[in-house]
Design a protein around this motif. Structure first.
Motif, PDB file in Angstrom:
ATOM      1  N   THR A   1      41.755  32.731  37.628  1.00 51.18           N
ATOM      2  CA  THR A   1      41.761  33.105  39.046  1.00 51.18           C
ATOM      3  C   THR A   1      40.527  32.553  39.748  1.00 51.18           C
ATOM      4  O   THR A   1      40.611  32.071  40.894  1.00 51.18           O
ATOM      5  CB  THR A   1      41.816  34.633  39.191  1.00 51.18           C
ATOM      6  OG1 THR A   1      42.976  35.127  38.541  1.00 51.18           O
ATOM      7  CG2 THR A   1      41.851  35.045  40.661  1.00 51.18           C
TER       8      THR A   1
ATOM      9  N   SER B   1      33.850  41.546  44.006  1.00 51.91           N
ATOM     10  CA  SER B   1      35.302  41.703  44.157  1.00 51.91           C
ATOM     11  C   SER B   1      35.865  42.947  43.486  1.00 51.91           C
ATOM     12  O   SER B   1      36.918  43.429  43.854  1.00 51.91           O
ATOM     13  CB  SER B   1      36.017  40.478  43.581  1.00 51.91           C
ATOM     14  OG  SER B   1      35.920  40.479  42.159  1.00 51.91           O
TER      15      SER B   1
ATOM     16  N   ARG C   1      41.050  37.605  44.889  1.00 48.76           N
ATOM     17  CA  ARG C   1      41.426  36.833  46.077  1.00 48.76           C
ATOM     18  C   ARG C   1      41.283  37.659  47.352  1.00 48.76           C
ATOM     19  O   ARG C   1      40.867  37.142  48.400  1.00 48.76           O
ATOM     20  CB  ARG C   1      42.856  36.312  45.917  1.00 48.76           C
ATOM     21  CG  ARG C   1      43.010  35.318  44.767  1.00 48.76           C
ATOM     22  CD  ARG C   1      44.457  35.085  44.416  1.00 48.76           C
ATOM     23  NE  ARG C   1      45.091  36.294  43.882  1.00 48.76           N
ATOM     24  CZ  ARG C   1      46.349  36.351  43.452  1.00 48.76           C
ATOM     25  NH1 ARG C   1      47.111  35.253  43.511  1.00 48.76           N
ATOM     26  NH2 ARG C   1      46.850  37.479  42.984  1.00 48.76           N
ATOM     27  N   THR C   2      41.598  38.936  47.259  1.00 50.07           N
ATOM     28  CA  THR C   2      41.484  39.803  48.439  1.00 50.07           C
ATOM     29  C   THR C   2      40.029  39.986  48.834  1.00 50.07           C
ATOM     30  O   THR C   2      39.666  39.887  50.011  1.00 50.07           O
ATOM     31  CB  THR C   2      42.128  41.166  48.153  1.00 50.07           C
ATOM     32  OG1 THR C   2      43.504  40.973  47.815  1.00 50.07           O
ATOM     33  CG2 THR C   2      42.023  42.092  49.353  1.00 50.07           C
TER      34      THR C   2
ATOM     35  N   SER D   1      38.340  48.756  48.006  1.00 48.56           N
ATOM     36  CA  SER D   1      39.588  48.631  48.759  1.00 48.56           C
ATOM     37  C   SER D   1      39.456  49.128  50.189  1.00 48.56           C
ATOM     38  O   SER D   1      40.309  48.838  51.035  1.00 48.56           O
ATOM     39  CB  SER D   1      40.704  49.397  48.043  1.00 48.56           C
ATOM     40  OG  SER D   1      40.364  50.771  47.910  1.00 48.56           O
TER      41      SER D   1
ATOM     42  N   ASP E   1      41.947  42.744  43.268  1.00 49.38           N
ATOM     43  CA  ASP E   1      42.272  41.320  43.265  1.00 49.38           C
ATOM     44  C   ASP E   1      41.095  40.518  43.818  1.00 49.38           C
ATOM     45  O   ASP E   1      40.664  40.739  44.962  1.00 49.38           O
ATOM     46  CB  ASP E   1      43.521  41.079  44.116  1.00 49.38           C
ATOM     47  CG  ASP E   1      44.129  39.702  43.910  1.00 49.38           C
ATOM     48  OD1 ASP E   1      43.367  38.725  43.807  1.00 49.38           O
ATOM     49  OD2 ASP E   1      45.369  39.612  43.859  1.00 49.38           O
TER      50      ASP E   1
ATOM     51  N   CYS F   1      40.282  30.036  43.086  1.00 42.49           N
ATOM     52  CA  CYS F   1      39.619  30.508  44.309  1.00 42.49           C
ATOM     53  C   CYS F   1      38.317  29.771  44.616  1.00 42.49           C
ATOM     54  O   CYS F   1      37.759  29.959  45.700  1.00 42.49           O
ATOM     55  CB  CYS F   1      39.294  31.992  44.183  1.00 42.49           C
ATOM     56  SG  CYS F   1      40.720  33.059  44.122  1.00 42.49           S
TER      57      CYS F   1
ATOM     58  N   ALA G   1      37.105  42.730  40.635  1.00 44.57           N
ATOM     59  CA  ALA G   1      38.102  42.264  39.660  1.00 44.57           C
ATOM     60  C   ALA G   1      37.683  42.787  38.287  1.00 44.57           C
ATOM     61  O   ALA G   1      36.499  42.929  38.015  1.00 44.57           O
ATOM     62  CB  ALA G   1      38.135  40.736  39.653  1.00 44.57           C
ATOM     63  N   VAL G   2      38.580  43.123  37.426  1.00 49.68           N
ATOM     64  CA  VAL G   2      40.016  43.018  37.498  1.00 49.68           C
ATOM     65  C   VAL G   2      40.672  44.314  38.003  1.00 49.68           C
ATOM     66  O   VAL G   2      41.909  44.414  38.011  1.00 49.68           O
ATOM     67  CB  VAL G   2      40.605  42.680  36.109  1.00 49.68           C
ATOM     68  CG1 VAL G   2      40.204  41.262  35.712  1.00 49.68           C
ATOM     69  CG2 VAL G   2      40.129  43.682  35.036  1.00 49.68           C
TER      70      VAL G   2
END
Length: 254
Positions: free
Chosen positions: A33, A214, A222-223, A191, A220, A37, A216-217
Protein backbone atom coordinates in the motif's frame (compact mmCIF):
# COMPACT_ATOMS: atom_id res chain seq x y z
CA UNK A 1 3.34 18.70 -3.57
CA UNK A 2 5.29 15.76 -2.17
CA UNK A 3 6.88 13.62 -4.84
CA UNK A 4 6.66 9.85 -4.91
CA UNK A 5 8.27 8.02 -2.03
CA UNK A 6 9.13 10.87 0.33
CA UNK A 7 6.23 10.69 2.81
CA UNK A 8 6.84 9.41 6.34
CA UNK A 9 3.96 7.83 8.25
CA UNK A 10 4.68 8.43 11.93
CA UNK A 11 2.03 6.11 13.38
CA UNK A 12 1.23 2.71 11.93
CA UNK A 13 0.85 -0.90 12.97
CA UNK A 14 1.20 -4.43 11.70
CA UNK A 15 -0.60 -7.49 12.99
CA UNK A 16 -4.16 -8.19 14.13
CA UNK A 17 -6.52 -6.86 16.80
CA UNK A 18 -9.26 -9.10 18.22
CA UNK A 19 -12.07 -6.53 18.24
CA UNK A 20 -11.28 -4.72 14.99
CA UNK A 21 -11.66 -5.80 11.37
CA UNK A 22 -8.24 -5.75 9.71
CA UNK A 23 -8.37 -7.41 6.26
CA UNK A 24 -4.61 -7.93 6.05
CA UNK A 25 -2.28 -6.95 8.87
CA UNK A 26 0.92 -8.22 7.28
CA UNK A 27 4.00 -6.08 6.79
CA UNK A 28 3.99 -7.11 3.14
CA UNK A 29 0.48 -5.74 2.61
CA UNK A 30 1.34 -2.48 4.33
CA UNK A 31 4.48 -1.98 2.23
CA UNK A 32 2.50 -2.73 -0.94
CA UNK A 33 0.00 0.00 0.00
CA UNK A 34 2.88 2.37 0.76
CA UNK A 35 4.25 1.70 -2.73
CA UNK A 36 0.92 2.59 -4.31
CA UNK A 37 0.60 5.79 -2.26
CA UNK A 38 4.15 7.10 -2.46
CA UNK A 39 4.92 6.61 1.24
CA UNK A 40 8.63 6.10 1.77
CA UNK A 41 8.61 4.97 5.38
CA UNK A 42 6.11 3.84 8.00
CA UNK A 43 6.93 3.86 11.71
CA UNK A 44 5.06 0.88 13.14
CA UNK A 45 4.43 -1.12 16.27
CA UNK A 46 3.11 -4.68 16.34
CA UNK A 47 -0.45 -5.01 17.60
CA UNK A 48 0.37 -8.18 19.51
CA UNK A 49 2.84 -6.09 21.50
CA UNK A 50 0.32 -3.31 22.08
CA UNK A 51 -2.15 -5.89 23.31
CA UNK A 52 -1.64 -9.16 25.14
CA UNK A 53 2.04 -10.00 24.62
CA UNK A 54 4.63 -7.23 24.38
CA UNK A 55 7.57 -9.64 24.30
CA UNK A 56 6.29 -11.78 21.43
CA UNK A 57 4.90 -8.81 19.54
CA UNK A 58 8.15 -6.87 19.75
CA UNK A 59 10.00 -9.94 18.46
CA UNK A 60 7.66 -10.03 15.46
CA UNK A 61 8.29 -6.33 14.93
CA UNK A 62 12.04 -6.97 14.72
CA UNK A 63 11.43 -9.64 12.07
CA UNK A 64 9.38 -7.19 10.01
CA UNK A 65 12.06 -4.50 10.24
CA UNK A 66 14.67 -6.99 9.05
CA UNK A 67 12.45 -8.03 6.13
CA UNK A 68 11.77 -4.42 5.06
CA UNK A 69 14.83 -2.37 6.01
CA UNK A 70 14.33 1.34 5.55
CA UNK A 71 10.68 1.00 4.56
CA UNK A 72 9.54 0.12 8.08
CA UNK A 73 10.89 1.68 11.25
CA UNK A 74 9.89 0.37 14.63
CA UNK A 75 8.19 1.54 17.81
CA UNK A 76 9.04 -0.91 20.61
CA UNK A 77 6.04 -1.29 22.91
CA UNK A 78 6.82 -0.76 26.59
CA UNK A 79 4.67 -2.82 28.94
CA UNK A 80 4.72 -1.00 32.32
CA UNK A 81 3.50 -4.06 34.24
CA UNK A 82 6.52 -6.16 33.18
CA UNK A 83 9.34 -5.78 35.73
CA UNK A 84 11.88 -6.66 33.03
CA UNK A 85 10.54 -4.06 30.60
CA UNK A 86 13.38 -1.49 31.04
CA UNK A 87 16.11 -3.98 30.17
CA UNK A 88 14.09 -5.45 27.34
CA UNK A 89 13.56 -1.94 25.99
CA UNK A 90 17.29 -1.23 26.05
CA UNK A 91 17.92 -4.38 24.02
CA UNK A 92 15.20 -3.48 21.52
CA UNK A 93 16.57 0.03 21.04
CA UNK A 94 19.87 -1.55 19.97
CA UNK A 95 18.11 -3.20 17.02
CA UNK A 96 18.63 -1.38 13.70
CA UNK A 97 15.48 0.41 12.67
CA UNK A 98 13.92 0.73 16.13
CA UNK A 99 13.44 4.46 16.54
CA UNK A 100 11.66 4.69 19.85
CA UNK A 101 9.07 3.63 22.36
CA UNK A 102 5.32 3.08 21.98
CA UNK A 103 3.12 3.63 25.03
CA UNK A 104 -0.59 2.86 25.13
CA UNK A 105 -2.06 4.10 28.41
CA UNK A 106 -5.59 2.96 27.51
CA UNK A 107 -4.59 -0.65 26.95
CA UNK A 108 -2.19 -0.65 29.89
CA UNK A 109 -4.73 1.15 32.11
CA UNK A 110 -1.91 3.34 33.34
CA UNK A 111 -1.86 7.14 33.16
CA UNK A 112 0.85 8.50 30.89
CA UNK A 113 2.25 10.61 33.73
CA UNK A 114 2.26 7.66 36.14
CA UNK A 115 5.70 6.77 37.45
CA UNK A 116 5.28 3.29 35.96
CA UNK A 117 6.20 4.85 32.60
CA UNK A 118 9.18 6.80 33.95
CA UNK A 119 11.74 4.09 33.03
CA UNK A 120 10.53 4.17 29.42
CA UNK A 121 11.15 7.91 29.19
CA UNK A 122 14.50 7.56 30.95
CA UNK A 123 15.67 4.86 28.54
CA UNK A 124 14.46 6.96 25.60
CA UNK A 125 16.50 9.90 26.91
CA UNK A 126 19.53 7.71 27.50
CA UNK A 127 19.39 6.29 23.96
CA UNK A 128 18.19 9.52 22.24
CA UNK A 129 15.00 7.94 20.98
CA UNK A 130 11.45 9.15 20.40
CA UNK A 131 8.30 8.32 22.34
CA UNK A 132 4.87 7.85 20.75
CA UNK A 133 1.88 7.60 23.07
CA UNK A 134 -1.81 7.09 22.40
CA UNK A 135 -3.95 10.05 23.44
CA UNK A 136 -7.68 10.29 24.05
CA UNK A 137 -9.55 13.38 25.15
CA UNK A 138 -11.36 12.93 28.46
CA UNK A 139 -9.50 9.74 29.30
CA UNK A 140 -8.33 9.03 32.82
CA UNK A 141 -5.07 7.78 31.32
CA UNK A 142 -4.19 9.66 28.13
CA UNK A 143 -5.84 13.07 28.08
CA UNK A 144 -3.79 16.07 26.89
CA UNK A 145 -3.27 17.02 30.53
CA UNK A 146 -1.22 13.87 31.03
CA UNK A 147 1.05 14.83 28.13
CA UNK A 148 1.43 18.34 29.50
CA UNK A 149 2.37 16.87 32.88
CA UNK A 150 4.90 14.27 31.73
CA UNK A 151 6.71 16.02 28.87
CA UNK A 152 8.42 18.70 31.03
CA UNK A 153 9.80 15.96 33.29
CA UNK A 154 11.86 14.65 30.37
CA UNK A 155 13.25 17.64 28.50
CA UNK A 156 14.80 16.81 25.16
CA UNK A 157 12.74 13.65 24.64
CA UNK A 158 10.44 14.13 21.62
CA UNK A 159 6.94 12.98 22.59
CA UNK A 160 4.40 12.40 19.83
CA UNK A 161 0.79 12.73 20.91
CA UNK A 162 -0.81 9.97 18.89
CA UNK A 163 -4.19 11.08 17.46
CA UNK A 164 -3.73 14.60 18.92
CA UNK A 165 -6.55 13.94 21.38
CA UNK A 166 -8.51 11.58 19.09
CA UNK A 167 -11.87 13.39 19.37
CA UNK A 168 -12.59 16.81 17.81
CA UNK A 169 -13.20 18.36 21.22
CA UNK A 170 -9.70 17.22 22.17
CA UNK A 171 -7.84 18.93 19.33
CA UNK A 172 -7.67 22.36 20.96
CA UNK A 173 -6.42 21.01 24.32
CA UNK A 174 -3.79 19.12 22.33
CA UNK A 175 -2.66 22.32 20.63
CA UNK A 176 -2.60 24.10 23.99
CA UNK A 177 -0.47 21.33 25.49
CA UNK A 178 1.96 21.59 22.58
CA UNK A 179 2.22 25.34 23.12
CA UNK A 180 3.33 24.72 26.70
CA UNK A 181 5.67 21.80 25.95
CA UNK A 182 8.41 22.34 23.35
CA UNK A 183 9.12 18.61 22.97
CA UNK A 184 5.50 17.70 22.23
CA UNK A 185 4.50 16.93 18.62
CA UNK A 186 0.91 16.38 17.47
CA UNK A 187 0.26 13.36 15.24
CA UNK A 188 -2.73 13.37 12.91
CA UNK A 189 -4.26 9.91 12.63
CA UNK A 190 -7.81 9.03 13.61
CA UNK A 191 -11.17 8.49 11.97
CA UNK A 192 -12.52 11.73 13.46
CA UNK A 193 -9.80 13.99 12.07
CA UNK A 194 -10.89 15.95 8.99
CA UNK A 195 -8.98 18.15 6.56
CA UNK A 196 -10.54 21.20 8.22
CA UNK A 197 -9.45 20.08 11.66
CA UNK A 198 -5.96 19.46 10.32
CA UNK A 199 -5.80 22.89 8.67
CA UNK A 200 -6.82 24.56 11.92
CA UNK A 201 -4.31 22.51 13.92
CA UNK A 202 -1.44 23.50 11.63
CA UNK A 203 -2.49 27.16 11.77
CA UNK A 204 -2.56 27.14 15.58
CA UNK A 205 0.34 24.84 16.46
CA UNK A 206 2.61 25.40 13.46
CA UNK A 207 3.42 22.81 10.82
CA UNK A 208 6.70 21.96 12.53
CA UNK A 209 4.76 20.63 15.53
CA UNK A 210 2.49 18.36 13.46
CA UNK A 211 3.39 14.99 11.91
CA UNK A 212 1.37 12.87 9.51
CA UNK A 213 0.21 9.48 10.76
CA UNK A 214 -2.31 7.05 9.31
CA UNK A 215 -2.97 4.43 12.03
CA UNK A 216 -2.62 1.73 9.37
CA UNK A 217 -3.43 -1.14 9.52
CA UNK A 218 -6.26 -0.15 11.89
CA UNK A 219 -7.29 2.55 9.44
CA UNK A 220 -6.69 2.88 5.71
CA UNK A 221 -3.38 4.55 4.91
CA UNK A 222 -4.90 6.03 1.75
CA UNK A 223 -7.60 7.86 3.70
CA UNK A 224 -5.18 9.38 6.16
CA UNK A 225 -2.82 10.49 3.42
CA UNK A 226 -5.62 11.92 1.28
CA UNK A 227 -6.75 14.06 4.20
CA UNK A 228 -3.37 15.82 4.27
CA UNK A 229 -3.05 16.05 0.48
CA UNK A 230 -6.48 17.69 0.17
CA UNK A 231 -6.30 19.97 3.19
CA UNK A 232 -6.23 23.71 2.62
CA UNK A 233 -2.57 24.10 3.54
CA UNK A 234 0.26 26.10 2.09
CA UNK A 235 2.49 23.70 0.18
CA UNK A 236 5.42 24.32 2.52
CA UNK A 237 3.23 23.41 5.48
CA UNK A 238 1.92 20.31 3.72
CA UNK A 239 5.47 19.15 3.04
CA UNK A 240 6.38 19.78 6.66
CA UNK A 241 3.50 17.66 7.94
CA UNK A 242 4.03 14.86 5.41
CA UNK A 243 7.72 14.39 6.08
CA UNK A 244 9.56 17.47 7.38
CA UNK A 245 8.62 17.09 11.03
CA UNK A 246 9.54 13.42 11.16
CA UNK A 247 12.70 14.03 9.13
CA UNK A 248 13.82 16.42 11.84
CA UNK A 249 12.92 14.08 14.69
CA UNK A 250 14.56 11.05 13.08
CA UNK A 251 17.79 12.96 12.49
CA UNK A 252 18.02 13.28 16.26
CA UNK A 253 17.87 9.52 16.76
CA UNK A 254 21.31 8.20 17.70
Amino acid sequence: MSTAMDVIDAHGHIGRWPAFAIPDGSAESLVATMDRCGVATACVSHLLAVGPDARAGNALLVQALQAHPGRLLGWAVYQPHDPQAPERLRDLLDVPGVIGVKLHPEVHETALDDRAYTPAFEVAAERRRLVLAHSQHGSAWSDARHFAAVSPRHPGVPLLMGHAGLFPQGFRPAVEAAARCPDLVLETCGSRMTARHLTRMVAEAGAGRVAFGSDAVFLDLRTGLGRVLLADLAEADREQVLHGTMDRLLKGVA
